[in-house]
Enzyme design. Sequence first.
Site, PDB file in Angstrom:
ATOM      1  N   HIS A 125     -26.401   2.902  -6.168  1.00  0.00           N
ATOM      2  CA  HIS A 125     -27.086   3.709  -7.017  1.00  0.00           C
ATOM      3  C   HIS A 125     -27.459   3.325  -8.426  1.00  0.00           C
ATOM      4  O   HIS A 125     -28.408   3.531  -9.062  1.00  0.00           O
ATOM      5  CB  HIS A 125     -26.610   5.103  -7.193  1.00  0.00           C
ATOM      6  N   ARG A 163     -30.124  17.298   0.955  1.00  0.00           N
ATOM      7  CA  ARG A 163     -30.877  17.021  -0.382  1.00  0.00           C
ATOM      8  C   ARG A 163     -32.221  16.928  -0.054  1.00  0.00           C
ATOM      9  O   ARG A 163     -32.490  16.039   1.003  1.00  0.00           O
ATOM     10  CB  ARG A 163     -30.246  16.877  -1.521  1.00  0.00           C
ATOM     11  N   GLU A 191     -37.942  12.604   2.041  1.00  0.00           N
ATOM     12  CA  GLU A 191     -36.628  12.470   2.867  1.00  0.00           C
ATOM     13  C   GLU A 191     -35.651  13.545   2.811  1.00  0.00           C
ATOM     14  O   GLU A 191     -35.396  14.230   1.707  1.00  0.00           O
ATOM     15  CB  GLU A 191     -35.793  11.248   2.168  1.00  0.00           C
ATOM     16  N   LYS A 224     -40.003   4.222  -8.581  1.00  0.00           N
ATOM     17  CA  LYS A 224     -40.637   4.393  -7.058  1.00  0.00           C
ATOM     18  C   LYS A 224     -41.655   3.754  -6.866  1.00  0.00           C
ATOM     19  O   LYS A 224     -42.067   3.827  -5.584  1.00  0.00           O
ATOM     20  CB  LYS A 224     -40.955   6.084  -7.239  1.00  0.00           C
TER      21      LYS A 224
HETATM   22  C1  HEM Z   1     -23.812   9.457   0.029  1.00  0.00           C
HETATM   23  C2  HEM Z   1     -24.785   9.206   0.516  1.00  0.00           C
HETATM   24  C3  HEM Z   1     -25.804   8.551  -0.278  1.00  0.00           C
HETATM   25  C4  HEM Z   1     -26.472   7.323   0.182  1.00  0.00           C
HETATM   26  C5  HEM Z   1     -25.910   6.433   1.189  1.00  0.00           C
HETATM   27  C6  HEM Z   1     -27.396   7.287  -0.803  1.00  0.00           C
HETATM   28  C7  HEM Z   1     -28.239   5.859  -0.942  1.00  0.00           C
HETATM   29  C8  HEM Z   1     -29.284   5.862  -1.759  1.00  0.00           C
HETATM   30  C9  HEM Z   1     -29.878   4.586  -1.944  1.00  0.00           C
HETATM   31  C10 HEM Z   1     -29.673   3.096  -0.932  1.00  0.00           C
HETATM   32  C11 HEM Z   1     -31.025   4.816  -2.744  1.00  0.00           C
HETATM   33  C12 HEM Z   1     -31.957   3.788  -3.177  1.00  0.00           C
HETATM   34  C13 HEM Z   1     -31.315   2.710  -4.456  1.00  0.00           C
HETATM   35  C14 HEM Z   1     -32.288   1.623  -4.698  1.00  0.00           C
HETATM   36  O1  HEM Z   1     -33.207   1.720  -5.576  1.00  0.00           O
HETATM   37  O2  HEM Z   1     -31.691   0.523  -4.277  1.00  0.00           O
HETATM   38  C15 HEM Z   1     -30.870   5.930  -3.580  1.00  0.00           C
HETATM   39  C16 HEM Z   1     -31.486   6.479  -4.391  1.00  0.00           C
HETATM   40  C17 HEM Z   1     -31.274   7.825  -5.096  1.00  0.00           C
HETATM   41  N1  HEM Z   1     -30.112   8.471  -4.643  1.00  0.00           N
HETATM   42 FE1  HEM Z   1     -29.010   8.396  -3.239  1.00  0.00          FE
HETATM   43  N2  HEM Z   1     -27.561   8.162  -1.741  1.00  0.00           N
HETATM   44  C18 HEM Z   1     -26.439   9.247  -1.383  1.00  0.00           C
HETATM   45  C19 HEM Z   1     -26.418  10.362  -1.936  1.00  0.00           C
HETATM   46  C20 HEM Z   1     -27.108  10.969  -3.023  1.00  0.00           C
HETATM   47  C21 HEM Z   1     -26.723  12.342  -3.697  1.00  0.00           C
HETATM   48  C22 HEM Z   1     -25.717  13.181  -3.290  1.00  0.00           C
HETATM   49  C23 HEM Z   1     -27.481  12.447  -4.562  1.00  0.00           C
HETATM   50  C24 HEM Z   1     -27.725  13.594  -5.391  1.00  0.00           C
HETATM   51  C25 HEM Z   1     -27.985  13.634  -6.548  1.00  0.00           C
HETATM   52  C26 HEM Z   1     -28.423  11.213  -4.791  1.00  0.00           C
HETATM   53  C27 HEM Z   1     -29.522  11.021  -5.731  1.00  0.00           C
HETATM   54  C28 HEM Z   1     -30.149   9.655  -5.648  1.00  0.00           C
HETATM   55  C29 HEM Z   1     -31.341   9.502  -6.269  1.00  0.00           C
HETATM   56  C30 HEM Z   1     -31.722  10.686  -7.603  1.00  0.00           C
HETATM   57  C31 HEM Z   1     -32.171   8.176  -6.066  1.00  0.00           C
HETATM   58  C32 HEM Z   1     -33.249   7.808  -6.830  1.00  0.00           C
HETATM   59  C33 HEM Z   1     -34.307   8.104  -5.545  1.00  0.00           C
HETATM   60  C34 HEM Z   1     -35.865   7.972  -5.969  1.00  0.00           C
HETATM   61  O3  HEM Z   1     -36.336   8.393  -7.288  1.00  0.00           O
HETATM   62  O4  HEM Z   1     -36.623   7.750  -5.052  1.00  0.00           O
HETATM   63  N3  HEM Z   1     -27.930  10.378  -3.749  1.00  0.00           N
HETATM   64  N4  HEM Z   1     -29.607   6.682  -2.754  1.00  0.00           N
END
Ligand code: HEM
Lengths: 326, 346
Positions: free
Chosen positions: B193, B223, B265, B317
């Site tokens: 993250h 979520r 998503e 994004k």
């Molecule tokens: C445990 C499982 C999760 C996985 C495998 C996961 C995976 C990822 C990945 C791969 C990214 C993209 C990061 C990049 O730019 O390289 C991301 C973005 C993000 N994740 Fe997670 N995530 C998980 C859980 C969560 C949870 C529980 C939250 C709760 C708040 C969260 C919040 C976010 C947010 C806010 C972003 C930015 C997304 C955007 O603005 O497009 N993630 N996550």
Amino acid sequence: MSGGVQFPVRVAEIEAVSPAVKRLRLERHDGPSLPPYSAGSHTVLTLEARTLEGGTRRIRNAYSLLGTTLGGGPAYEIAVLRSPQSRGGSVFIHDQLAIGATLSMSAPVNLFPLHRTARRHVLVAGGIGITPIAAMARELAAAGQPFELHYAMRDEASGAFAAELAALYGPAMRLYVSQRQERIAVRDILAHQPVGTHLYVCGPERMIDGILGDARIAGWPDSALHAERFLAPEGGEPFAVKLARSGIATLVGEHQTLLEAIEAAGVDAPYLCRGGACGQCETPIVSADGTLLHADHFLTDDQKACGKTIMTCVSRLRGRELVLDL
Amino acid sequence: MTLSFHAETFRDDYTFANSPAAIRAFPFPFDRDAYMYTVNIEQHVPGPVQSATEFPIHIDEHYVAEMRDRAITLAEDPLRCQSLPHMMTAEWDLLELLMTSMATHYPAHFTLSRDGDRWHWINRPMDVDQTFTFGDVSTLPQGPMEYVTRQCQGDFCLLDQREDNLWMDAGMVTSQADWSLDFDLGMNFMEWHAPVPLAHDLGVFERALKFLLNLQHGCPVRRLNWTMTINPRLDTSPENYHRWGIDKASVTPENVGDKVHLRVELQALWRLPRSNAIVFSIRGYLIKMDELVTQKKWARRFHRVLASLPQPIADYKGLGRFRDTTVAWLSRHDDGLPTSPGFAPD
Ligand code: HEM
Ligand code: FES
């Protein structure tokens, strides 16, 4: 949410595996089978114990699940040590619970898991701490993973499952009987382990502290050390509790935990381990007229000192009234 | 429920489109007129009939076409599907979760019969009939995770739990919003993250991780996350940026309605029983602006969200090249009236 999924179960077998330990086999009685679980998991049993006054009192206790049922199945097994100084759950199980009784049991939760990238596993158990450790040995043996098991007990008779485990694991298992002055020599055990070995210990608080202390002195990183402290919540002086949001006021009895009193008042409060380890029951304090008795392993010393939150499963107040933001 | 599956593409001629029913089932991710990162986690309980959350695993009219697109991506780049050796038990857990859920909720399309370890799986839309032994890898044509996720919509990550953290140790990721499994494999929750702006300072990840470490079997959570994609392309990976990045420059006031897509998503998390791992599913939904504005409330609200989006989030994004053009186009569909609370269309 709180305790998660509950299964209705019936006591199918009770066996005395040592003078103070009973093994219980619990079968689901509403049709579907119980889910599989991983070694180190526990379940929370809801017991309706009879009181001296002839009423019933609800006790919720966590017990490690014995063995592993990786395939799922009709039954789970636990082993319960009779501890007369506890709040009555184990005494109830030993003295009152009979085959055929029905109980509610929570879905398994694993707060003491095997480290799946470890190259080798050293398992150490003291007394009733053998329950999760035996499950780990079984899972490792089934997966063909290298491990060794060290099991300490007061005297030969008190070692639940010792003969069974010795027969299963032969040279991978060592017994230590303290009556014969046999002590686990942690430093010797750890000296010969390959890099990537993980250590797991479950038993009395003092034993855990001793073993982890020796391991740290020997240079082992905390990330390779795992312990389950089966904290049985203790009773204490009664005190009043007020729940600010729901406007409920009630009393925490001397054999009751704060969490049990909140539940008895009809509030579905969060919990998982009921043993001060997981952090799930952390509850903000509005005010406390008295001294907070923090008994958990979750809050840091600083957090305990500033008294903003309390772990309702094991901690209590010595004083008049506690007001919670609940 | 019996679905009729579209013959459509997510590359080259881009024939993907939503039926009116799919538009109404679209998991619109905004419940107010502005957006900021929060710990937006809720129980993954059944939602309304014919919505994306009616069943734990949602199969829809795009199923067959999405699975075909995944096969093309995998043929070109097998590293989109990877699993470290200690994840085999979690792979079987995942296979059980997906097969039982699909067979239970879409019996017209999928059937699972279990006789002890002997399992029989029938997938009618993909013409699959497979008998295998649960737990014995040699009885399946691929590993259990690859096998089942080639037949289930959405990307999947398997997270091992150790050292009070979650580790991305396996996954099937072919329709990602510009991140790479090959790069993130073996990283922990905070590491993968790291590129996300603002959320770290808000404490979002710290709280989310603490919550997930105590996730219970039988109590899944979900979520919503969102981004925007030009053309209905599933494979917006860093590996293939050279193929799709350029499309961002192709947006004009005339083609916004057709080219610009909101990409949502629906992410769900389950504790797996045998492995104590967590599966993170990323079920993606695409909707072009022309389709989105058929729902008046969504048109007004998305206009306002996009216009007021904090710059660091827009930059992260990758919306820079087409944001203003899209906001201008959407403004024609925003009459300034108040929007009702909640996600659902009016
Ligand atoms: C445990 C499982 C999760 C996985 C495998 C996961 C995976 C990822 C990945 C791969 C990214 C993209 C990061 C990049 O730019 O390289 C991301 C973005 C993000 N994740 Fe997670 N995530 C998980 C859980 C969560 C949870 C529980 C939250 C709760 C708040 C969260 C919040 C976010 C947010 C806010 C972003 C930015 C997304 C955007 O603005 O497009 N993630 N996550
Ligand atoms: S329930 Fe786990 S710390 Fe209280």
